[in-house]
Write an enzyme that holds these catalytic residues in place. Structure first.
Site, short mmCIF file in Angstrom:
data_model
loop_
_atom_site.label_atom_id
_atom_site.label_comp_id
_atom_site.label_asym_id
_atom_site.label_seq_id
_atom_site.Cartn_x
_atom_site.Cartn_y
_atom_site.Cartn_z
N PHE A 44 0.76 -0.95 -0.01
CA PHE A 44 -0.02 0.05 -0.01
C PHE A 44 0.89 1.30 -0.17
O PHE A 44 0.57 2.27 -0.37
CB PHE A 44 -1.06 0.06 1.11
CG PHE A 44 -0.52 -0.17 2.39
CD1 PHE A 44 0.26 0.52 3.19
CD2 PHE A 44 -0.79 -1.72 2.92
CE1 PHE A 44 0.93 0.12 4.51
CE2 PHE A 44 -0.29 -2.00 4.42
CZ PHE A 44 0.44 -0.94 5.04
N GLY A 47 1.31 3.45 -3.33
CA GLY A 47 0.39 4.66 -3.65
C GLY A 47 -0.15 5.71 -2.50
O GLY A 47 -0.55 6.73 -2.89
N HIS A 48 0.47 5.26 -1.15
CA HIS A 48 -0.22 6.06 -0.24
C HIS A 48 0.96 6.33 0.98
O HIS A 48 1.15 5.79 1.87
CB HIS A 48 -1.12 5.27 0.82
CG HIS A 48 -1.87 5.68 1.69
ND1 HIS A 48 -1.72 6.22 2.71
CD2 HIS A 48 -3.16 6.63 1.45
CE1 HIS A 48 -2.59 6.81 3.36
NE2 HIS A 48 -3.56 7.13 2.51
N PHE A 49 1.76 7.21 0.81
CA PHE A 49 1.86 8.23 -0.59
C PHE A 49 3.55 7.88 -1.07
O PHE A 49 4.36 7.84 -0.10
CB PHE A 49 1.79 9.53 0.03
CG PHE A 49 0.33 9.79 0.46
CD1 PHE A 49 -0.70 9.83 -0.53
CD2 PHE A 49 0.14 10.02 1.96
CE1 PHE A 49 -2.04 10.29 0.16
CE2 PHE A 49 -1.00 10.31 2.49
CZ PHE A 49 -2.06 10.36 1.58
N VAL A 54 2.45 6.41 4.50
CA VAL A 54 1.61 6.76 5.59
C VAL A 54 0.85 5.33 5.46
O VAL A 54 -0.08 5.32 4.38
CB VAL A 54 0.85 7.79 5.80
CG1 VAL A 54 -0.13 7.75 7.09
CG2 VAL A 54 1.67 9.12 6.12
#
EC number: 4.2.1.59
Length: 144
Positions: A44, A47-49, A54
């Site tokens: 994850f 893409g986050h971020f 985070v």
């Protein structure tokens, strides 16, 4: 204490959605305490971020729900069943969870009536609360 293989015998989640690495304590049908080691390699974080990793809050809540599921499904009469996420109330995120953090996930079941239950869930990093919520679940049977 439960290791990852023992956890996989209780809940059906698998990579990349198994968000509990170990369980430190479990009182069947009452409470459980689990650990999620947050690695920089988590999918994850792509893409986050990309520039400031985070952990998404919804995944912290999901990790708490998985620990709650372990608490209720470890009880003899619930073995082999599924615990479905039924709802979230009073959810608050207090701090960010970043790569390298170790999430401590504590869930105390506050009410279980028939197949429906509620639990008080708290996630901490280094003793500081990062998320707290009241979670609702529904027990169900596996359908072939």
């Amino acid at each position: 204490m439960l290791n990852i293989e023992q956890i996989k015998e209780i809940i059906p989640h698998r990579y990349p959605f198994l968000l509990v690495d170990q369980v430190l304590e479990v009182e069947e049908g009452k409470r459980a305490v689990g650990i999620k080691n947050v690695s920089a390699n988590e999918e994850f974080f792509n893409g986050h971020f990309p520039e400031y990793a985070v952990m998404p809050g919804v995944l912290i809540v999901e990790a708490l729900a998985q620990v709650g599921a372990i608490a209720i499904l470890k009880k003899e009469e619930n073995r082999g069943r599924l615990a479905f996420f039924g709802g979230i109330d009073h959810c608050r995120f207090k701090k960010q969870v970043r790569p390298g953090d170790q999430l401590r996930l504590e869930v105390e079941l506050t009410r279980v009536r028939g197949p429906i239950g509620k639990g008080k869930a708290v996630a901490t990093v280094d003793g500081e609360i990062v998320c707290e919520a009241e979670i609702t679940f529904a027990l169900g049977e596996k359908k072939e």
